[in-house]
Write a protein that holds these residues in place. Structure first.
Motif, mmCIF file in Angstrom:
data_model
loop_
_atom_site.group_PDB
_atom_site.id
_atom_site.type_symbol
_atom_site.label_atom_id
_atom_site.label_comp_id
_atom_site.label_asym_id
_atom_site.label_seq_id
_atom_site.Cartn_x
_atom_site.Cartn_y
_atom_site.Cartn_z
ATOM 1 N N ALA A 19 23.382 -56.746 57.261
ATOM 2 C CA ALA A 19 23.039 -57.182 58.546
ATOM 3 C C ALA A 19 24.449 -57.698 59.145
ATOM 4 O O ALA A 19 25.133 -58.595 58.504
ATOM 5 C CB ALA A 19 22.122 -58.395 58.940
ATOM 6 N N TYR A 20 24.870 -57.257 60.272
ATOM 7 C CA TYR A 20 26.296 -57.228 60.931
ATOM 8 C C TYR A 20 25.973 -57.798 62.273
ATOM 9 O O TYR A 20 25.104 -57.333 62.965
ATOM 10 C CB TYR A 20 27.038 -56.060 60.715
ATOM 11 N N VAL A 21 26.752 -58.897 62.852
ATOM 12 C CA VAL A 21 27.010 -59.177 64.115
ATOM 13 C C VAL A 21 28.170 -58.996 64.749
ATOM 14 O O VAL A 21 29.255 -59.232 64.147
ATOM 15 C CB VAL A 21 26.697 -60.800 64.144
ATOM 16 N N VAL A 22 28.234 -58.270 65.906
ATOM 17 C CA VAL A 22 29.182 -57.889 66.556
ATOM 18 C C VAL A 22 29.158 -58.208 68.037
ATOM 19 O O VAL A 22 28.081 -57.949 68.778
ATOM 20 C CB VAL A 22 29.558 -56.306 66.580
ATOM 21 N N VAL A 23 30.041 -59.010 68.610
ATOM 22 C CA VAL A 23 30.282 -59.293 70.028
ATOM 23 C C VAL A 23 31.476 -58.596 70.770
ATOM 24 O O VAL A 23 32.505 -58.815 69.789
ATOM 25 C CB VAL A 23 29.997 -60.667 70.479
ATOM 26 N N SER A 83 24.595 -60.691 56.147
ATOM 27 C CA SER A 83 23.746 -60.390 54.955
ATOM 28 C C SER A 83 24.350 -58.990 54.352
ATOM 29 O O SER A 83 24.218 -58.022 55.083
ATOM 30 C CB SER A 83 22.352 -60.350 55.284
ATOM 31 N N GLU A 84 24.676 -59.029 53.124
ATOM 32 C CA GLU A 84 25.354 -57.741 52.509
ATOM 33 C C GLU A 84 23.762 -56.894 52.126
ATOM 34 O O GLU A 84 22.814 -57.675 51.984
ATOM 35 C CB GLU A 84 25.823 -58.059 51.245
ATOM 36 N N GLU A 85 24.243 -55.518 51.951
ATOM 37 C CA GLU A 85 23.070 -54.777 51.594
ATOM 38 C C GLU A 85 22.698 -54.965 50.227
ATOM 39 O O GLU A 85 23.705 -55.341 49.389
ATOM 40 C CB GLU A 85 23.525 -53.354 51.805
ATOM 41 N N ARG A 86 21.238 -55.181 49.911
ATOM 42 C CA ARG A 86 21.122 -55.783 48.747
ATOM 43 C C ARG A 86 19.528 -55.303 48.361
ATOM 44 O O ARG A 86 18.822 -54.950 49.207
ATOM 45 C CB ARG A 86 21.171 -57.055 48.473
ATOM 46 N N ALA A 87 19.110 -55.369 47.038
ATOM 47 C CA ALA A 87 17.622 -55.227 46.706
ATOM 48 C C ALA A 87 16.996 -56.710 46.593
ATOM 49 O O ALA A 87 17.996 -57.625 45.989
ATOM 50 C CB ALA A 87 17.340 -54.384 45.379
ATOM 51 N N VAL A 88 15.919 -56.664 47.037
ATOM 52 C CA VAL A 88 15.131 -57.882 46.714
ATOM 53 C C VAL A 88 13.730 -57.654 46.255
ATOM 54 O O VAL A 88 13.140 -56.619 46.598
ATOM 55 C CB VAL A 88 14.925 -58.607 48.430
ATOM 56 N N ARG A 89 13.648 -58.426 45.197
ATOM 57 C CA ARG A 89 12.026 -58.240 44.481
ATOM 58 C C ARG A 89 11.189 -59.415 44.710
ATOM 59 O O ARG A 89 11.496 -60.583 44.942
ATOM 60 C CB ARG A 89 12.316 -58.425 42.943
ATOM 61 N N PHE A 90 9.697 -58.937 45.235
ATOM 62 C CA PHE A 90 9.023 -60.093 45.561
ATOM 63 C C PHE A 90 8.337 -60.604 44.429
ATOM 64 O O PHE A 90 7.944 -59.663 43.402
ATOM 65 C CB PHE A 90 8.235 -59.446 46.579
ATOM 66 N N ARG A 115 14.384 -47.367 48.662
ATOM 67 C CA ARG A 115 15.699 -47.357 48.244
ATOM 68 C C ARG A 115 16.717 -47.019 49.279
ATOM 69 O O ARG A 115 17.815 -47.778 49.318
ATOM 70 C CB ARG A 115 16.022 -46.312 47.102
ATOM 71 N N GLU A 116 16.283 -46.229 50.217
ATOM 72 C CA GLU A 116 17.309 -45.854 51.332
ATOM 73 C C GLU A 116 17.406 -47.046 52.313
ATOM 74 O O GLU A 116 16.214 -47.786 52.511
ATOM 75 C CB GLU A 116 16.539 -44.798 52.105
ATOM 76 N N THR A 117 18.571 -47.319 52.858
ATOM 77 C CA THR A 117 18.717 -48.393 54.123
ATOM 78 C C THR A 117 18.934 -47.719 55.266
ATOM 79 O O THR A 117 19.006 -48.158 56.222
ATOM 80 C CB THR A 117 19.879 -49.264 53.404
ATOM 81 N N ALA A 118 19.198 -46.463 55.256
ATOM 82 C CA ALA A 118 19.787 -45.818 56.595
ATOM 83 C C ALA A 118 18.465 -45.657 57.651
ATOM 84 O O ALA A 118 18.907 -45.751 58.947
ATOM 85 C CB ALA A 118 20.372 -44.300 56.370
ATOM 86 N N TYR A 119 17.503 -45.830 57.037
ATOM 87 C CA TYR A 119 16.027 -45.816 58.023
ATOM 88 C C TYR A 119 15.523 -47.018 58.319
ATOM 89 O O TYR A 119 14.471 -47.211 58.638
ATOM 90 C CB TYR A 119 15.018 -44.778 57.509
ATOM 91 N N LYS A 120 16.164 -48.351 57.692
ATOM 92 C CA LYS A 120 15.433 -49.558 57.983
ATOM 93 C C LYS A 120 16.798 -50.219 58.810
ATOM 94 O O LYS A 120 17.804 -50.035 58.967
ATOM 95 C CB LYS A 120 15.774 -50.162 56.595
ATOM 96 N N SER A 121 16.046 -51.215 59.806
ATOM 97 C CA SER A 121 16.878 -52.038 60.669
ATOM 98 C C SER A 121 16.033 -53.206 60.775
ATOM 99 O O SER A 121 14.868 -53.477 60.475
ATOM 100 C CB SER A 121 16.929 -51.359 62.146
#
Length: 362
Positions: free
Chosen positions: A93-97, A114-121, A194-200
Motif C-alpha cells: 500500500a503506497y500513498v502518493v500526493v 504497508s509492504e507486500e506480505r502474506a497474512v494468515r488468519f 498468491r498473486e497481488t497484481a489483481y488485488k487492490s
C-alpha cells in the motif's frame, strides 16, 4: 448470455458445481448426472461433462445457463478457497500526493504504508453482516479483521467504499474478471492466495492521516518552489531591464554622436579622417569612388567612404576577416543623412563600394 472465453465452450457451460454446500471442479466428481451438483447461480441441475474432445466442465441439464451463473460459480469457488486456506498475500500500500508549482514543475511526496506480505488468519467467515455491509469474506486475527471483496463484473461502488472508510477496517478487493469458465481450482487459488497484481486496497487505516501529512510536506515544498521561481522571475526581469537600459543608453549615445557628427563641418570631418587614417597630401584613390549616378548618401563620397574604411577596415586590411554588410549598412544609415532613400538602396551603394575595395586588393 454470459461470454465465455474457451474456444470449445458453449452457452450451457460453467466451471464449478455446488454439492452439499461446497464447490467442486469436474475432476472431483463423477461424470454426468452422477455428479449430483447444482448451479450456484440459478440452482439448476448440472451435468459433469468429462469427454475426450472438450475441456471438462459442467453443463446445465435441460435449461439455458443464466446470465450470471458462470461468474457466480467462479466467485463462489474463490470464496471457498480463502475460507479453506485461511491465508492470502496482500499487496503493498503506497500513498502518493502530487501538485504543480507555478513554474509548471510537478512535485510529489510518497511513502509506503504497508509492504507486500502474506497474512494468515485464525479463522475466516463468509457473508457476515458488519455495520450495514456484508463483505464476501472476513479474516480474523485476534481482535483484528480484514475484509475481502471479490468481483467478476461489478467492483465495489463509491457508497460501499464510504461505508468501509467509516468502519475504519482494512479491506481489499480481488479481481476475478479475466477468469473464464475453464478455470480450475489451481488458477483460482493462485489468484486469490498468491498473486497481488489483481488485488487492490479499498481502505487501509492510517491512509488519510498519511495523505494529510504528505500533503503538508508537499505544500511546503510547493511554496518554496514558488518563492524560488518568483525570485528567478524577478531577477530575470531585472536583467532584462538592465539590458534594455544598456541598449537605450547605447542608442542615445549613438544618436548624440550622430547629431554631433552631422553638425560638424566638412573641413573638420576631413581633418579628423586624415588624422585617424594617417593621410598626408593627396586623398587616396580607394577612398573617393564616385557613385555611378545620384548617391543615396547625402555626404561627399570621400567623406563617407573614408569614415566607413576607418570604422570597419582600417588596421585590418592586411588580414582576412569577415565583414557583415548588414552591420555596415545599419551604421551608414545611422551616421549619415540618407534622405527618403530605403535601406535597400543604401545597401546597394555600400555593396558597390565594398566590391570596389575588394578589387583594389583589400
Amino acid at each position: 448470455m454470459v461470454n465465455v472465453k474457451a474456444s470449445n465452450s458453449d452457452s450451457t457451460q460453467t466451471g464449478f458445481g455446488l454439492r452439499n454446500g461446497r464447490m467442486y471442479a469436474p475432476a472431483d466428481v463423477d461424470a454426468g448426472l452422477a455428479c449430483r451438483c447444482n448451479c450456484v447461480g440459478c440452482g439448476a441441475i448440472l451435468v459433469a461433462k468429462k469427454g475426450t474432445k472438450k475441456r471438462w466442465h459442467f453443463a446445465h441439464h435441460n435449461v439455458e445457463i443464466g446470465d450470471s451463473c458462470a461468474e457466480s460459480a467462479i466467485h463462489a469457488a474463490a470464496k471457498q478457497v480463502l475460507l479453506e486456506q485461511n491465508w492470502l498475500r496482500l499487496p503493498g500500500a503506497y500513498v502518493v500526493v502530487s501538485s504543480q508549482a507555478i513554474s509548471g514543475l510537478t512535485l510529489q511526496e510518497s511513502s509506503t504504508l504497508s509492504e507486500e506480505r502474506a497474512v494468515r488468519f485464525e479463522r475466516t467467515s463468509a457473508e457476515v453482516w458488519t455495520d450495514g455491509i456484508r463483505p464476501d469474506v472476513i479474516g480474523y486475527r485476534g481482535d483484528r479483521k480484514l475484509l475481502v471483496e471479490m468481483y467478476f463484473r461489478h467492483q465495489v461502488d463509491d457508497d460501499k467504499r464510504r461505508k468501509l472508510a467509516q468502519l475504519k477496517l482494512p479491506a481489499i478487493e480481488v479481481d476475478l474478471s479475466d477468469l473464464d469458465v475453464s478455470t480450475g481450482f489451481d488458477a483460482v487459488e493462485e489468484r486469490v492466495l498468491r498473486e497481488t497484481a489483481y488485488k487492490s486496497w479499498l481502505y487501509l487505516p492510517g491512509e488519510d492521516e498519511e495523505r494529510q501529512r504528505l500533503g503538508a510536506l508537499l505544500a511546503s515544498r510547493i511554496e518554496q518552489a514558488n518563492s524560488e521561481h518568483r525570485a528567478k522571475q524577478a531577477a530575470e526581469q531585472e536583467r532584462q531591464a538592465a539590458r534594455q537600459r544598456k541598449l537605450d543608453d547605447e542608442r542615445r549615445r549613438r544618436e548624440a554622436a550622430t547629431r554631433r557628427y552631422r553638425e560638424t563641418s566638412l573641413e573638420d570631418k576631413e581633418r579628423d579622417l586624415r588624422k585617424r587614417l594617417g593621410i598626408v597630401g593627396r586623398w587616396p584613390y580607394y577612398l573617393r569612388k564616385e557613385s555611378d549616378g545620384a548617391s543615396p548618401i547625402a555626404e561627399p563620397a570621400m567623406i563617407w567612404q573614408a569614415a566607413l574604411f576607418s570604422r570597419f577596415i582600417f588596421r585590418k586590411a592586411n588580414n582576412g576577416f569577415e565583414l557583415k554588410q548588414t552591420s555596415v549598412v545599419q551604421w551608414v544609415c545611422e551616421r549619415f543623412d540618407i534622405g527618403n532613400n530605403s535601406a535597400a538602396v543604401v545597401h546597394a551603394e555600400v555593396r558597390r563600394y565594398l566590391g570596389y575595395l575588394s578589387a583594389c586588393g583589400f
